[in-house]
Design an enzyme around this catalytic site. Sequence first.
Site, mmCIF file in Angstrom:
data_model
loop_
_atom_site.group_PDB
_atom_site.id
_atom_site.type_symbol
_atom_site.label_atom_id
_atom_site.label_comp_id
_atom_site.label_asym_id
_atom_site.label_seq_id
_atom_site.Cartn_x
_atom_site.Cartn_y
_atom_site.Cartn_z
ATOM 1 N N ARG A 1 27.595 13.033 16.276
ATOM 2 C CA ARG A 1 26.389 13.654 15.716
ATOM 3 C C ARG A 1 26.333 15.148 16.038
ATOM 4 O O ARG A 1 25.909 15.944 15.203
ATOM 5 C CB ARG A 1 25.153 12.926 16.233
ATOM 6 C CG ARG A 1 25.081 11.544 15.611
ATOM 7 C CD ARG A 1 24.000 10.700 16.186
ATOM 8 N NE ARG A 1 23.891 9.454 15.444
ATOM 9 C CZ ARG A 1 22.889 8.618 15.541
ATOM 10 N NH1 ARG A 1 21.890 8.884 16.355
ATOM 11 N NH2 ARG A 1 22.870 7.513 14.839
ATOM 12 N N ASP B 1 7.129 11.098 10.912
ATOM 13 C CA ASP B 1 8.405 10.968 11.621
ATOM 14 C C ASP B 1 8.689 12.310 12.288
ATOM 15 O O ASP B 1 8.149 13.340 11.874
ATOM 16 C CB ASP B 1 9.537 10.605 10.645
ATOM 17 C CG ASP B 1 10.731 9.971 11.356
ATOM 18 O OD1 ASP B 1 10.873 8.730 11.318
ATOM 19 O OD2 ASP B 1 11.532 10.717 11.972
HETATM 20 C C1 LIG Z 1 15.341 3.160 13.252
HETATM 21 S S1 LIG Z 1 14.164 4.188 12.431
HETATM 22 C C2 LIG Z 1 12.875 3.013 12.102
HETATM 23 C C3 LIG Z 1 12.270 3.191 10.723
HETATM 24 C C4 LIG Z 1 11.207 2.179 10.319
HETATM 25 N N1 LIG Z 1 10.045 2.231 11.189
HETATM 26 C C5 LIG Z 1 11.768 0.772 10.288
HETATM 27 O O1 LIG Z 1 11.539 0.002 11.235
HETATM 28 O O2 LIG Z 1 12.482 0.441 9.357
HETATM 29 C C6 LIG Z 1 13.493 5.107 13.831
HETATM 30 C C7 LIG Z 1 12.755 6.374 13.412
HETATM 31 O O3 LIG Z 1 12.046 6.887 14.543
HETATM 32 C C8 LIG Z 1 12.060 8.296 14.467
HETATM 33 N N2 LIG Z 1 11.778 8.869 15.798
HETATM 34 C C9 LIG Z 1 12.576 8.935 16.890
HETATM 35 N N3 LIG Z 1 11.960 9.558 17.899
HETATM 36 C C10 LIG Z 1 10.721 9.888 17.458
HETATM 37 C C11 LIG Z 1 9.608 10.554 18.043
HETATM 38 N N4 LIG Z 1 9.636 11.018 19.303
HETATM 39 N N5 LIG Z 1 8.507 10.721 17.290
HETATM 40 C C12 LIG Z 1 8.458 10.272 16.006
HETATM 41 N N6 LIG Z 1 9.473 9.640 15.401
HETATM 42 C C13 LIG Z 1 10.602 9.446 16.119
HETATM 43 C C14 LIG Z 1 13.457 8.617 13.945
HETATM 44 O O4 LIG Z 1 13.530 9.894 13.363
HETATM 45 C C15 LIG Z 1 13.694 7.482 12.945
HETATM 46 O O5 LIG Z 1 13.400 7.868 11.623
#
Ligand SMILES: C[S@@+](CC[C@H](N)C(=O)[O-])C[C@H]1O[C@@H](n2cnc3c(N)ncnc32)[C@H](O)[C@@H]1O
Length: 292
Positions: free
Chosen positions: A53, A163
Amino acid sequence: MSRPVSIPSMAPLQPAMADITLTRDDMKFIAALVYEQAGIVIREHKEAMTRGRLARRVKALGMGSVAEYCAFLKTPQAAGELPELINAVTTNHTAFFRERHHFDHLRKEVMPRLLQERAGRRGRIRIWSSACSSGEEPYSIAASCREVMGARSDLDFKILATDIDTDILVRAEAGIYPAELFERLPADVKPLLKLESGAGRGEARISEDLRRLIAFKRLNLIEKWPMSGPFDVIFCRNVFIYFDTQTKASILDRFVALLSPGGFLYLGHSESLPQPHPHLRLIGRTIYERTA
Ligand SMILES: C[S@@+](CC[C@H](N)C(=O)[O-])C[C@H]1O[C@@H](n2cnc3c(N)ncnc32)[C@H](O)[C@@H]1O
Protein backbone atom coordinates in the site's frame (compact mmCIF):
# COMPACT_ATOMS: atom_id res chain seq x y z
CA MET A 1 20.86 31.06 -40.14
CA SER A 2 19.56 27.81 -38.77
CA ARG A 3 19.23 27.61 -35.01
CA PRO A 4 21.48 25.14 -33.19
CA VAL A 5 19.65 21.96 -32.39
CA SER A 6 19.70 21.18 -28.69
CA ILE A 7 19.93 17.53 -27.92
CA PRO A 8 18.06 16.71 -24.73
CA SER A 9 19.93 14.60 -22.24
CA MET A 10 18.90 10.99 -22.57
CA ALA A 11 16.03 10.19 -20.21
CA PRO A 12 15.60 6.57 -19.17
CA LEU A 13 12.78 4.92 -21.15
CA GLN A 14 11.32 3.40 -18.00
CA PRO A 15 11.40 5.14 -14.60
CA ALA A 16 13.71 3.24 -12.27
CA MET A 17 11.81 0.75 -10.10
CA ALA A 18 11.28 2.10 -6.60
CA ASP A 19 12.86 0.25 -3.71
CA ILE A 20 9.91 -0.94 -1.67
CA THR A 21 11.89 -2.43 1.21
CA LEU A 22 10.11 -1.61 4.49
CA THR A 23 12.46 -1.72 7.47
CA ARG A 24 11.25 -2.73 10.90
CA ASP A 25 11.71 0.84 12.16
CA ASP A 26 9.74 2.31 9.24
CA MET A 27 6.98 -0.25 9.80
CA LYS A 28 6.81 0.80 13.48
CA PHE A 29 6.76 4.47 12.48
CA ILE A 30 3.93 3.96 9.95
CA ALA A 31 1.91 1.85 12.41
CA ALA A 32 2.23 4.56 15.11
CA LEU A 33 1.28 7.33 12.66
CA VAL A 34 -1.76 5.47 11.31
CA TYR A 35 -2.90 4.66 14.85
CA GLU A 36 -2.57 8.28 15.89
CA GLN A 37 -4.39 9.57 12.80
CA ALA A 38 -7.14 6.98 12.33
CA GLY A 39 -7.14 4.63 15.34
CA ILE A 40 -6.31 1.76 12.95
CA VAL A 41 -4.03 -0.86 14.48
CA ILE A 42 -1.59 -2.30 11.92
CA ARG A 43 -0.19 -5.53 13.33
CA GLU A 44 3.31 -6.78 12.54
CA HIS A 45 2.11 -9.65 10.36
CA LYS A 46 0.48 -7.10 8.00
CA GLU A 47 3.92 -5.98 6.88
CA ALA A 48 3.62 -7.26 3.27
CA MET A 49 0.22 -5.62 2.84
CA THR A 50 1.49 -2.34 4.31
CA ARG A 51 4.52 -2.39 2.02
CA GLY A 52 2.29 -2.85 -1.04
CA ARG A 53 0.00 0.00 0.00
CA LEU A 54 2.90 2.36 0.71
CA ALA A 55 4.43 1.44 -2.66
CA ARG A 56 1.33 3.00 -4.31
CA ARG A 57 2.06 6.34 -2.66
CA VAL A 58 5.80 6.09 -3.44
CA LYS A 59 4.90 5.60 -7.10
CA ALA A 60 2.29 8.36 -7.15
CA LEU A 61 4.77 10.84 -5.65
CA GLY A 62 7.58 9.72 -7.99
CA MET A 63 9.83 8.80 -5.08
CA GLY A 64 12.64 6.25 -5.20
CA SER A 65 11.89 4.18 -2.12
CA VAL A 66 9.60 3.50 0.83
CA ALA A 67 12.45 4.75 3.05
CA GLU A 68 12.35 8.12 1.23
CA TYR A 69 8.55 8.25 1.69
CA CYS A 70 8.85 7.55 5.43
CA ALA A 71 11.54 10.23 5.78
CA PHE A 72 9.22 12.67 3.95
CA LEU A 73 6.36 11.84 6.33
CA LYS A 74 8.57 13.03 9.21
CA THR A 75 8.89 16.53 7.72
CA PRO A 76 6.41 19.41 8.34
CA GLN A 77 5.74 19.54 4.57
CA ALA A 78 4.04 16.15 4.79
CA ALA A 79 0.86 17.41 6.51
CA GLY A 80 -1.07 17.32 3.22
CA GLU A 81 0.09 13.75 2.58
CA LEU A 82 -1.46 12.34 5.76
CA PRO A 83 -4.99 11.93 4.31
CA GLU A 84 -3.44 10.19 1.29
CA LEU A 85 -1.55 7.83 3.58
CA ILE A 86 -4.80 7.03 5.40
CA ASN A 87 -6.62 6.53 2.07
CA ALA A 88 -3.86 4.12 1.06
CA VAL A 89 -3.92 1.99 4.22
CA THR A 90 -7.68 1.65 4.70
CA THR A 91 -9.38 -1.58 3.69
CA ASN A 92 -12.58 -0.77 1.82
CA HIS A 93 -14.04 -4.20 1.17
CA THR A 94 -17.87 -4.03 1.07
CA ALA A 95 -20.89 -5.24 -0.95
CA PHE A 96 -24.55 -4.49 -1.61
CA PHE A 97 -26.76 -6.15 1.02
CA ARG A 98 -23.68 -7.53 2.79
CA GLU A 99 -24.88 -9.25 5.97
CA ARG A 100 -28.32 -9.47 4.57
CA HIS A 101 -30.02 -10.03 7.97
CA HIS A 102 -29.41 -6.37 8.92
CA PHE A 103 -31.32 -5.06 5.89
CA ASP A 104 -34.12 -7.59 6.45
CA HIS A 105 -34.41 -6.41 10.05
CA LEU A 106 -34.38 -2.76 8.96
CA ARG A 107 -37.02 -3.36 6.30
CA LYS A 108 -39.32 -5.74 8.16
CA GLU A 109 -39.02 -4.63 11.80
CA VAL A 110 -37.54 -1.17 12.18
CA MET A 111 -39.04 0.86 9.33
CA PRO A 112 -42.67 -0.29 9.79
CA ARG A 113 -42.36 0.55 13.51
CA LEU A 114 -40.87 4.00 12.80
CA LEU A 115 -43.50 4.78 10.17
CA GLN A 116 -46.27 3.86 12.54
CA GLU A 117 -44.77 5.88 15.40
CA ARG A 118 -44.22 8.94 13.25
CA ALA A 119 -47.41 8.89 11.24
CA GLY A 120 -49.50 12.02 10.91
CA ARG A 121 -46.76 14.63 11.40
CA ARG A 122 -43.57 15.34 9.51
CA GLY A 123 -41.78 12.30 10.92
CA ARG A 124 -38.04 12.73 11.24
CA ILE A 125 -36.05 9.55 10.59
CA ARG A 126 -32.25 9.58 10.68
CA ILE A 127 -29.90 6.73 9.81
CA TRP A 128 -26.09 6.83 9.95
CA SER A 129 -23.82 4.56 7.93
CA SER A 130 -20.64 5.39 9.85
CA ALA A 131 -17.92 3.63 7.80
CA CYS A 132 -19.72 3.60 4.47
CA SER A 133 -16.78 2.75 2.18
CA SER A 134 -17.74 2.95 -1.53
CA GLY A 135 -21.46 3.37 -0.80
CA GLU A 136 -22.89 -0.13 -1.13
CA GLU A 137 -24.03 -0.06 2.51
CA PRO A 138 -25.91 3.31 2.46
CA TYR A 139 -27.46 2.50 -0.94
CA SER A 140 -28.68 -0.84 0.43
CA ILE A 141 -30.14 1.06 3.40
CA ALA A 142 -31.81 3.59 1.08
CA ALA A 143 -33.23 0.81 -1.09
CA SER A 144 -34.62 -1.08 1.91
CA CYS A 145 -36.20 2.01 3.48
CA ARG A 146 -37.58 3.40 0.22
CA GLU A 147 -39.45 0.17 -0.34
CA VAL A 148 -41.24 0.54 3.01
CA MET A 149 -41.82 4.31 2.75
CA GLY A 150 -43.08 4.23 -0.82
CA ALA A 151 -43.81 7.70 -2.11
CA ARG A 152 -44.75 9.18 1.30
CA SER A 153 -43.93 12.85 1.29
CA ASP A 154 -44.77 13.49 4.95
CA LEU A 155 -41.41 12.11 6.10
CA ASP A 156 -38.19 13.93 6.81
CA PHE A 157 -35.93 10.99 6.01
CA LYS A 158 -32.13 11.21 5.65
CA ILE A 159 -29.18 8.86 5.65
CA LEU A 160 -25.82 10.26 6.71
CA ALA A 161 -22.99 8.23 5.16
CA THR A 162 -19.46 8.91 6.40
CA ASP A 163 -15.98 7.50 5.99
CA ILE A 164 -12.43 8.63 6.69
CA ASP A 165 -11.25 7.80 3.16
CA THR A 166 -11.74 10.77 0.80
CA ASP A 167 -11.06 8.75 -2.40
CA ILE A 168 -13.67 6.16 -1.58
CA LEU A 169 -16.25 8.85 -0.75
CA VAL A 170 -15.91 10.32 -4.25
CA ARG A 171 -16.79 6.90 -5.67
CA ALA A 172 -19.61 6.42 -3.19
CA GLU A 173 -21.22 9.75 -4.03
CA ALA A 174 -21.09 9.05 -7.79
CA GLY A 175 -23.11 5.86 -7.22
CA ILE A 176 -21.73 4.17 -10.35
CA TYR A 177 -20.81 0.49 -10.13
CA PRO A 178 -19.98 -2.43 -12.44
CA ALA A 179 -23.36 -3.68 -13.70
CA GLU A 180 -22.42 -7.26 -12.81
CA LEU A 181 -22.61 -6.36 -9.09
CA PHE A 182 -26.34 -5.78 -9.49
CA GLU A 183 -26.86 -8.80 -11.71
CA ARG A 184 -25.46 -11.06 -9.00
CA LEU A 185 -27.88 -9.83 -6.29
CA PRO A 186 -30.50 -12.23 -4.88
CA ALA A 187 -33.77 -12.01 -6.84
CA ASP A 188 -35.81 -10.63 -3.93
CA VAL A 189 -33.58 -7.61 -3.23
CA LYS A 190 -32.53 -6.86 -6.81
CA PRO A 191 -35.69 -4.84 -7.63
CA LEU A 192 -35.18 -2.67 -4.51
CA LEU A 193 -31.97 -1.10 -5.83
CA LYS A 194 -33.41 1.19 -8.46
CA LEU A 195 -30.99 1.95 -11.30
CA GLU A 196 -30.75 4.75 -13.82
CA SER A 197 -30.35 4.16 -17.50
CA GLY A 198 -27.53 5.80 -19.41
CA ALA A 199 -24.46 4.87 -17.31
CA GLY A 200 -21.31 3.84 -19.20
CA ARG A 201 -20.77 0.45 -20.84
CA GLY A 202 -20.80 -2.33 -18.29
CA GLU A 203 -21.75 0.13 -15.56
CA ALA A 204 -24.96 1.05 -13.80
CA ARG A 205 -25.86 4.04 -11.66
CA ILE A 206 -28.07 4.13 -8.61
CA SER A 207 -31.20 6.18 -9.36
CA GLU A 208 -31.48 9.80 -8.29
CA ASP A 209 -34.51 8.80 -6.19
CA LEU A 210 -32.21 6.77 -3.89
CA ARG A 211 -29.11 8.95 -4.19
CA ARG A 212 -30.88 12.02 -2.89
CA LEU A 213 -31.75 10.27 0.35
CA ILE A 214 -28.05 10.16 1.30
CA ALA A 215 -25.56 12.86 2.37
CA PHE A 216 -21.92 11.70 2.04
CA LYS A 217 -19.36 13.37 4.32
CA ARG A 218 -15.83 12.72 5.51
CA LEU A 219 -15.73 11.83 9.19
CA ASN A 220 -12.94 10.27 11.22
CA LEU A 221 -14.55 8.15 13.95
CA ILE A 222 -11.73 8.87 16.41
CA GLU A 223 -12.11 12.63 16.10
CA LYS A 224 -14.86 14.95 17.33
CA TRP A 225 -18.22 14.44 15.56
CA PRO A 226 -20.14 17.52 14.44
CA MET A 227 -23.63 15.92 14.55
CA SER A 228 -25.95 16.16 17.52
CA GLY A 229 -28.36 13.35 16.56
CA PRO A 230 -30.54 11.67 17.54
CA PHE A 231 -30.24 8.75 15.09
CA ASP A 232 -32.84 6.01 14.86
CA VAL A 233 -30.34 3.55 13.40
CA ILE A 234 -26.54 3.46 13.27
CA PHE A 235 -24.57 1.06 11.09
CA CYS A 236 -20.96 0.55 12.20
CA ARG A 237 -19.89 -2.59 10.44
CA ASN A 238 -16.48 -4.07 9.79
CA VAL A 239 -14.44 -1.15 11.06
CA PHE A 240 -14.21 -2.01 14.77
CA ILE A 241 -11.97 -4.92 13.72
CA TYR A 242 -9.25 -2.36 12.94
CA PHE A 243 -9.47 -0.64 16.35
CA ASP A 244 -8.21 -1.59 19.81
CA THR A 245 -10.54 -2.21 22.76
CA GLN A 246 -10.18 1.27 24.19
CA THR A 247 -11.00 2.99 20.88
CA LYS A 248 -14.00 0.67 20.33
CA ALA A 249 -15.36 1.35 23.83
CA SER A 250 -15.12 5.11 23.45
CA ILE A 251 -16.75 5.15 20.00
CA LEU A 252 -19.48 2.86 21.27
CA ASP A 253 -20.30 5.25 24.14
CA ARG A 254 -20.60 8.07 21.65
CA PHE A 255 -22.88 5.99 19.39
CA VAL A 256 -25.15 5.25 22.34
CA ALA A 257 -25.30 8.94 23.23
CA LEU A 258 -26.46 9.74 19.67
CA LEU A 259 -28.98 6.88 19.36
CA SER A 260 -32.55 7.60 20.35
CA PRO A 261 -33.94 5.24 23.03
CA GLY A 262 -35.35 2.26 21.13
CA GLY A 263 -32.89 2.95 18.28
CA PHE A 264 -30.75 0.22 16.72
CA LEU A 265 -27.02 -0.34 16.25
CA TYR A 266 -25.75 -2.83 13.68
CA LEU A 267 -22.19 -4.13 14.03
CA GLY A 268 -20.21 -6.31 11.60
CA HIS A 269 -20.41 -10.11 11.54
CA SER A 270 -17.23 -10.77 13.54
CA GLU A 271 -17.71 -7.86 15.90
CA SER A 272 -19.24 -7.78 19.32
CA LEU A 273 -19.28 -5.27 22.15
CA PRO A 274 -15.94 -4.99 23.96
CA GLN A 275 -18.00 -5.55 27.13
CA PRO A 276 -21.74 -5.53 27.88
CA HIS A 277 -23.06 -1.99 27.59
CA PRO A 278 -25.60 -0.80 30.19
CA HIS A 279 -27.77 0.83 27.50
CA LEU A 280 -27.53 -1.78 24.72
CA ARG A 281 -29.47 -5.02 24.48
CA LEU A 282 -28.54 -7.72 21.96
CA ILE A 283 -31.73 -8.53 20.03
CA GLY A 284 -30.44 -10.37 16.94
CA ARG A 285 -27.27 -11.28 15.03
CA THR A 286 -24.96 -8.32 15.86
CA ILE A 287 -28.10 -6.14 16.26
CA TYR A 288 -28.35 -4.03 19.41
CA GLU A 289 -31.23 -1.92 20.69
CA ARG A 290 -30.72 1.12 22.88
CA THR A 291 -32.74 0.41 25.99
CA ALA A 292 -32.85 3.77 27.76
C1 LIG B 1 -14.13 -2.90 5.50
S1 LIG B 1 -14.87 -1.33 5.18
C2 LIG B 1 -16.52 -1.62 5.78
C3 LIG B 1 -17.58 -1.01 4.88
C4 LIG B 1 -19.02 -1.28 5.27
N1 LIG B 1 -19.35 -0.72 6.57
C5 LIG B 1 -19.34 -2.76 5.24
O1 LIG B 1 -19.38 -3.39 6.31
O2 LIG B 1 -19.49 -3.31 4.17
C6 LIG B 1 -14.16 -0.35 6.51
C7 LIG B 1 -14.27 1.15 6.27
O3 LIG B 1 -13.91 1.84 7.47
C8 LIG B 1 -13.25 3.04 7.12
N2 LIG B 1 -12.47 3.53 8.27
C9 LIG B 1 -11.31 3.06 8.79
N3 LIG B 1 -10.90 3.80 9.82
C10 LIG B 1 -11.83 4.77 9.99
C11 LIG B 1 -11.98 5.85 10.91
N4 LIG B 1 -11.07 6.10 11.86
N5 LIG B 1 -13.05 6.65 10.78
C12 LIG B 1 -13.98 6.42 9.81
N6 LIG B 1 -13.90 5.42 8.92
C13 LIG B 1 -12.84 4.60 9.01
C14 LIG B 1 -12.40 2.64 5.92
O4 LIG B 1 -12.03 3.74 5.14
C15 LIG B 1 -13.31 1.65 5.19
O5 LIG B 1 -14.02 2.27 4.14
